[in-house]
Design a protein around this motif. Sequence first.
Motif, PDB file in Angstrom:
ATOM      1  N   ARG A 163      -7.244   8.166   1.351  1.00  0.00           N
ATOM      2  CA  ARG A 163      -8.477   7.451   1.693  1.00  0.00           C
ATOM      3  C   ARG A 163      -9.068   8.001   2.984  1.00  0.00           C
ATOM      4  NH1 ARG A 163      -6.655   2.419   1.529  1.00  0.00           N
ATOM      5  NH2 ARG A 163      -7.215   2.129  -0.665  1.00  0.00           N
ATOM      6  N   LEU A 164      -8.221   8.356   3.931  1.00  0.00           N
ATOM      7  CA  LEU A 164      -8.704   8.947   5.185  1.00  0.00           C
ATOM      8  C   LEU A 164      -9.440  10.241   4.898  1.00  0.00           C
ATOM      9  CD1 LEU A 164      -8.780   9.344   8.296  1.00  0.00           C
ATOM     10  CD2 LEU A 164      -6.544  10.410   8.101  1.00  0.00           C
ATOM     11  N   GLN A 165      -8.827  11.107   4.090  1.00  0.00           N
ATOM     12  CA  GLN A 165      -9.416  12.422   3.821  1.00  0.00           C
ATOM     13  C   GLN A 165     -10.677  12.315   2.972  1.00  0.00           C
ATOM     14  OE1 GLN A 165      -5.977  14.202   2.003  1.00  0.00           O
ATOM     15  NE2 GLN A 165      -5.210  15.013   3.931  1.00  0.00           N
ATOM     16  N   ARG A 166     -10.640  11.418   1.979  1.00  0.00           N
ATOM     17  CA  ARG A 166     -11.752  11.346   1.035  1.00  0.00           C
ATOM     18  C   ARG A 166     -12.941  10.583   1.599  1.00  0.00           C
ATOM     19  NH1 ARG A 166     -12.814   7.350  -1.997  1.00  0.00           N
ATOM     20  NH2 ARG A 166     -10.704   6.504  -1.980  1.00  0.00           N
ATOM     21  N   GLU A 221       4.929  10.691  -1.721  1.00  0.00           N
ATOM     22  CA  GLU A 221       6.280  10.173  -1.934  1.00  0.00           C
ATOM     23  C   GLU A 221       7.223  11.256  -2.443  1.00  0.00           C
ATOM     24  OE1 GLU A 221       6.691   5.619  -2.989  1.00  0.00           O
ATOM     25  OE2 GLU A 221       5.495   6.649  -4.481  1.00  0.00           O
ATOM     26  N   VAL A 222       6.758  12.037  -3.410  1.00  0.00           N
ATOM     27  CA  VAL A 222       7.615  13.070  -4.013  1.00  0.00           C
ATOM     28  C   VAL A 222       7.963  14.147  -2.995  1.00  0.00           C
ATOM     29  CG1 VAL A 222       7.651  14.933  -5.721  1.00  0.00           C
ATOM     30  CG2 VAL A 222       6.852  12.656  -6.376  1.00  0.00           C
ATOM     31  N   ILE A 223       6.968  14.606  -2.251  1.00  0.00           N
ATOM     32  CA  ILE A 223       7.229  15.643  -1.240  1.00  0.00           C
ATOM     33  C   ILE A 223       8.163  15.101  -0.164  1.00  0.00           C
ATOM     34  CG2 ILE A 223       6.181  17.107   0.520  1.00  0.00           C
ATOM     35  CD1 ILE A 223       5.685  17.961  -2.403  1.00  0.00           C
ATOM     36  N   GLY A 224       7.993  13.833   0.215  1.00  0.00           N
ATOM     37  CA  GLY A 224       8.849  13.241   1.234  1.00  0.00           C
ATOM     38  C   GLY A 224      10.281  13.026   0.770  1.00  0.00           C
ATOM     39  N   GLN A 225      10.484  12.933  -0.562  1.00  0.00           N
ATOM     40  CA  GLN A 225      11.834  12.714  -1.103  1.00  0.00           C
ATOM     41  C   GLN A 225      12.157  13.769  -2.165  1.00  0.00           C
ATOM     42  OE1 GLN A 225      12.984   8.424  -1.428  1.00  0.00           O
ATOM     43  NE2 GLN A 225      10.771   8.102  -1.545  1.00  0.00           N
ATOM     44  N   ILE A 226      11.832  15.011  -1.839  1.00  0.00           N
ATOM     45  CA  ILE A 226      11.973  16.091  -2.811  1.00  0.00           C
ATOM     46  C   ILE A 226      13.422  16.307  -3.223  1.00  0.00           C
ATOM     47  CG2 ILE A 226      12.157  17.906  -1.062  1.00  0.00           C
ATOM     48  CD1 ILE A 226      10.277  18.105  -4.437  1.00  0.00           C
ATOM     49  N   ARG A 227      14.378  16.022  -2.326  1.00  0.00           N
ATOM     50  CA  ARG A 227      15.787  16.199  -2.687  1.00  0.00           C
ATOM     51  C   ARG A 227      16.216  15.232  -3.787  1.00  0.00           C
ATOM     52  NH1 ARG A 227      19.086  16.308   2.879  1.00  0.00           N
ATOM     53  NH2 ARG A 227      17.717  14.533   3.288  1.00  0.00           N
ATOM     54  N   VAL A 228      15.676  14.009  -3.734  1.00  0.00           N
ATOM     55  CA  VAL A 228      15.983  13.039  -4.785  1.00  0.00           C
ATOM     56  C   VAL A 228      15.404  13.501  -6.111  1.00  0.00           C
ATOM     57  CG1 VAL A 228      15.671  10.654  -5.543  1.00  0.00           C
ATOM     58  CG2 VAL A 228      16.052  11.152  -3.122  1.00  0.00           C
ATOM     59  N   VAL A 231      -7.307   9.379  -8.067  1.00  0.00           N
ATOM     60  CA  VAL A 231      -7.009  10.339  -7.004  1.00  0.00           C
ATOM     61  C   VAL A 231      -6.099   9.712  -5.950  1.00  0.00           C
ATOM     62  CG1 VAL A 231      -8.016  11.661  -5.096  1.00  0.00           C
ATOM     63  CG2 VAL A 231      -9.104  11.692  -7.343  1.00  0.00           C
ATOM     64  N   ASP A 232      -6.369   8.468  -5.588  1.00  0.00           N
ATOM     65  CA  ASP A 232      -5.550   7.788  -4.580  1.00  0.00           C
ATOM     66  C   ASP A 232      -4.128   7.573  -5.079  1.00  0.00           C
ATOM     67  OD1 ASP A 232      -7.662   7.748  -2.873  1.00  0.00           O
ATOM     68  OD2 ASP A 232      -8.196   5.654  -3.205  1.00  0.00           O
ATOM     69  N   ILE A 233      -3.976   7.173  -6.349  1.00  0.00           N
ATOM     70  CA  ILE A 233      -2.634   6.962  -6.908  1.00  0.00           C
ATOM     71  C   ILE A 233      -1.876   8.285  -6.954  1.00  0.00           C
ATOM     72  CG2 ILE A 233      -1.355   6.345  -8.995  1.00  0.00           C
ATOM     73  CD1 ILE A 233      -3.525   4.276  -9.574  1.00  0.00           C
ATOM     74  N   ALA A 234      -2.553   9.344  -7.423  1.00  0.00           N
ATOM     75  CA  ALA A 234      -1.909  10.654  -7.487  1.00  0.00           C
ATOM     76  C   ALA A 234      -1.538  11.141  -6.090  1.00  0.00           C
ATOM     77  CB  ALA A 234      -2.834  11.661  -8.166  1.00  0.00           C
ATOM     78  N   GLY A 235      -2.440  10.915  -5.115  1.00  0.00           N
ATOM     79  CA  GLY A 235      -2.147  11.314  -3.746  1.00  0.00           C
ATOM     80  C   GLY A 235      -0.983  10.544  -3.163  1.00  0.00           C
ATOM     81  N   ALA A 261       0.835  -1.208   0.000  1.00  0.00           N
ATOM     82  CA  ALA A 261       0.000   0.000   0.000  1.00  0.00           C
ATOM     83  C   ALA A 261       0.868   1.255   0.000  1.00  0.00           C
ATOM     84  CB  ALA A 261      -0.919   0.011   1.227  1.00  0.00           C
ATOM     85  N   LEU A 262       0.505   2.234  -0.840  1.00  0.00           N
ATOM     86  CA  LEU A 262       1.216   3.503  -0.862  1.00  0.00           C
ATOM     87  C   LEU A 262       0.785   4.363   0.325  1.00  0.00           C
ATOM     88  CD1 LEU A 262       1.055   4.498  -4.644  1.00  0.00           C
ATOM     89  CD2 LEU A 262       3.067   3.756  -3.365  1.00  0.00           C
ATOM     90  N   THR A 263       1.753   5.005   0.959  1.00  0.00           N
ATOM     91  CA  THR A 263       1.444   5.865   2.107  1.00  0.00           C
ATOM     92  C   THR A 263       0.452   6.954   1.728  1.00  0.00           C
ATOM     93  OG1 THR A 263       3.656   5.475   2.999  1.00  0.00           O
ATOM     94  CG2 THR A 263       2.438   7.378   3.848  1.00  0.00           C
ATOM     95  N   GLY A 264       0.689   7.612   0.593  1.00  0.00           N
ATOM     96  CA  GLY A 264      -0.202   8.679   0.165  1.00  0.00           C
ATOM     97  C   GLY A 264      -1.612   8.195  -0.108  1.00  0.00           C
ATOM     98  N   THR A 265      -1.739   6.963  -0.613  1.00  0.00           N
ATOM     99  CA  THR A 265      -3.066   6.393  -0.866  1.00  0.00           C
ATOM    100  C   THR A 265      -3.808   6.178   0.446  1.00  0.00           C
ATOM    101  OG1 THR A 265      -2.265   5.280  -2.857  1.00  0.00           O
ATOM    102  CG2 THR A 265      -4.294   4.436  -1.880  1.00  0.00           C
ATOM    103  N   ILE A 266      -3.099   5.709   1.444  1.00  0.00           N
ATOM    104  CA  ILE A 266      -3.704   5.505   2.760  1.00  0.00           C
ATOM    105  C   ILE A 266      -4.194   6.839   3.323  1.00  0.00           C
ATOM    106  CG2 ILE A 266      -3.238   4.800   5.137  1.00  0.00           C
ATOM    107  CD1 ILE A 266      -1.200   2.799   3.988  1.00  0.00           C
ATOM    108  N   ILE A 267      -3.387   7.888   3.172  1.00  0.00           N
ATOM    109  CA  ILE A 267      -3.760   9.214   3.665  1.00  0.00           C
ATOM    110  C   ILE A 267      -4.934   9.768   2.874  1.00  0.00           C
ATOM    111  CG2 ILE A 267      -2.961  11.587   3.952  1.00  0.00           C
ATOM    112  CD1 ILE A 267      -0.129  10.419   4.315  1.00  0.00           C
TER     113      ILE A 267
END
Length: 598
Positions: free
Chosen positions: A123-126, A205-212, A196-200, A115-121
């Motif tokens: 789903r909570l919001q949506r 992931e991108v924000i969490g690893q923005i330096r990469v 929406v879940d995949i994009a979220g 499961a993607l972390t952003g997808t889990i988040i």
Amino acid sequence: MRSLVQILAAVKELRWFYTGIIVCSVLTAVTGLLTPFIIKAATDEVVGSLQGNSRGIGVVIWLAVALLAADLANTVISNIGGYLGDVMAARLRARLSQRYFRKLLTLPQRYYDTALTGTIISRLQRSITETTQFLQSFSNNFFPMLLTLAASLVITAWYSPWISLLLLVIFPTYMWLTTLTSKKWQKLEAEKNTHVDIAGGRFAEVIGQIRVVKSFVQEKRELLSFGQHYDATVGLTKQQSRYWHSMDAARRGAMNVIFFGIHALIFVRTMQGAFTVGVMVLLIQLVSLAKQPAMMMSYLVDTAQRAIAGSRDYFAVMAEEQEREALAAPVVAEPRPLGDGEPMIEFREASFGYEDGHEVLHDVSFAIAQGERVAFVGESGGGKTTLVSLLLGLYPLDRGQVRVAGNSITETPTELLRGSVGVVFQDASLFSGTIRENIAYANPQATDEQIRAAAVEANAHDFIMGFDEGYDTLIGERGLKLSGGQKQRIAVARAMLKDAPILVLDEATSALDSKSERLVQEGLDRLMHGRTSVIIAHRLSTIASVDRIVTLRKGRVDEIGTPEELARSGGIYAELLALQAAGSKRDRKKLKEFDITA
């Protein structure tokens, strides 16, 4: 609607809010229905006065006072109901969110592997937000209207059963046609939610690893991929909305025709003398009260469908099988003392695979005595870290047994098992907040003296005091404001404060420079003192100082022995020493296959 009813039933502690909302809705409907009757009486009085049958202006004035009282009562009661609906929705959202988070905390590691972390988040919001918003709107607005509608049908039937019958036909017909429309709508909504879940998930992931992302100059590609998912939702929305609104236009058009027939019938019957002018006014107002929820039906169904889709996602997570004894009552038992010669850690013919039919470990057996330091050595992907995960009970074995302190981990309470193991990972895995909070994460009740002592032992105190705020320094998300060595020393201090009898070092110094490694290693040496230690190391100098080495080859135990014994055995460890001694470019490349450096 069953899933929405399930949600309300799941939060039984809000039943008094449900009761209050129902009572307020009934009283709102009653006071709302008083208005047409008062206006009817006033109309008949005015008409009577024009015909010379007046009972005086005082009657009309009292009717106006009664109308004011009914309106004021309706205003107050509806706002009380609105307040209860708002608080109910807020508490419902809080309870559902807490239960969702609680469930996530109890799910096994295997769930998070896919499961993607952003997808889990997302789903909570949506799912929870859409569900609670619908229930709030329903309780505040539509439920009182439905009660008013039911009463209007009864009253209208008293004057004209035909009018009541026409009104009664509208709603089941509308709902039946809507149900036919909903099947396709729900399918398209599920596709939109997936995008929406995949994009979220990717967004997080991108924000969490923005330096990469920035270092590889991939901003445009990430933005394009993110935009494609949301562009897909636009296309689906066009299709969904076009279909829904074309059907809705047909449904509401049919209702308009029926209401035309109702109004025409009222006017004709009044002209024929069947109704007084007052009754005509009463019926028109009752029909208007019935028309309001009918015209809101599209909005109700639209929001209900979103809530139903969201609640299904919510219950899908809640139905996941959780870990054994997850978040159970606190364990107060202490591990029993080991018998003579009984190992602290023991693997007995343990086999495991992350996926069915693809085993990572095959019949692994070894034992580690109390206070012993043992290193795992093997090629990358050979199962070293998997052994640690099994030791912590993060995954169930396919076959075999793992025993800690003489007890099978399947029979040991999870809290007791993991409480007896301290871990320092390659990634320090710190949280946003202060240095003090991160060190005390293992023991939130620790005193300042205990926190300071752990930091001193981990060689962290001096650099901590170099900050203006000392232990109260905010370190940013994942310790962004600290160097790798500083983060790792805080992780070591955290493990020291936990003071567990078993210590696991999972490549704890692999990402550090020589100076930082020396400082961290000094702290680790103090931490390992008197503890049973399991070490996954990447430097031969670290491996050479352990009591024994377990080498792994293709998921099986290859050799077990002291560094001196294995140096002469001709196995993996001897091969590594030979490669180090040769020192050629090719040999250094071979060492990297074992995650080993000189």
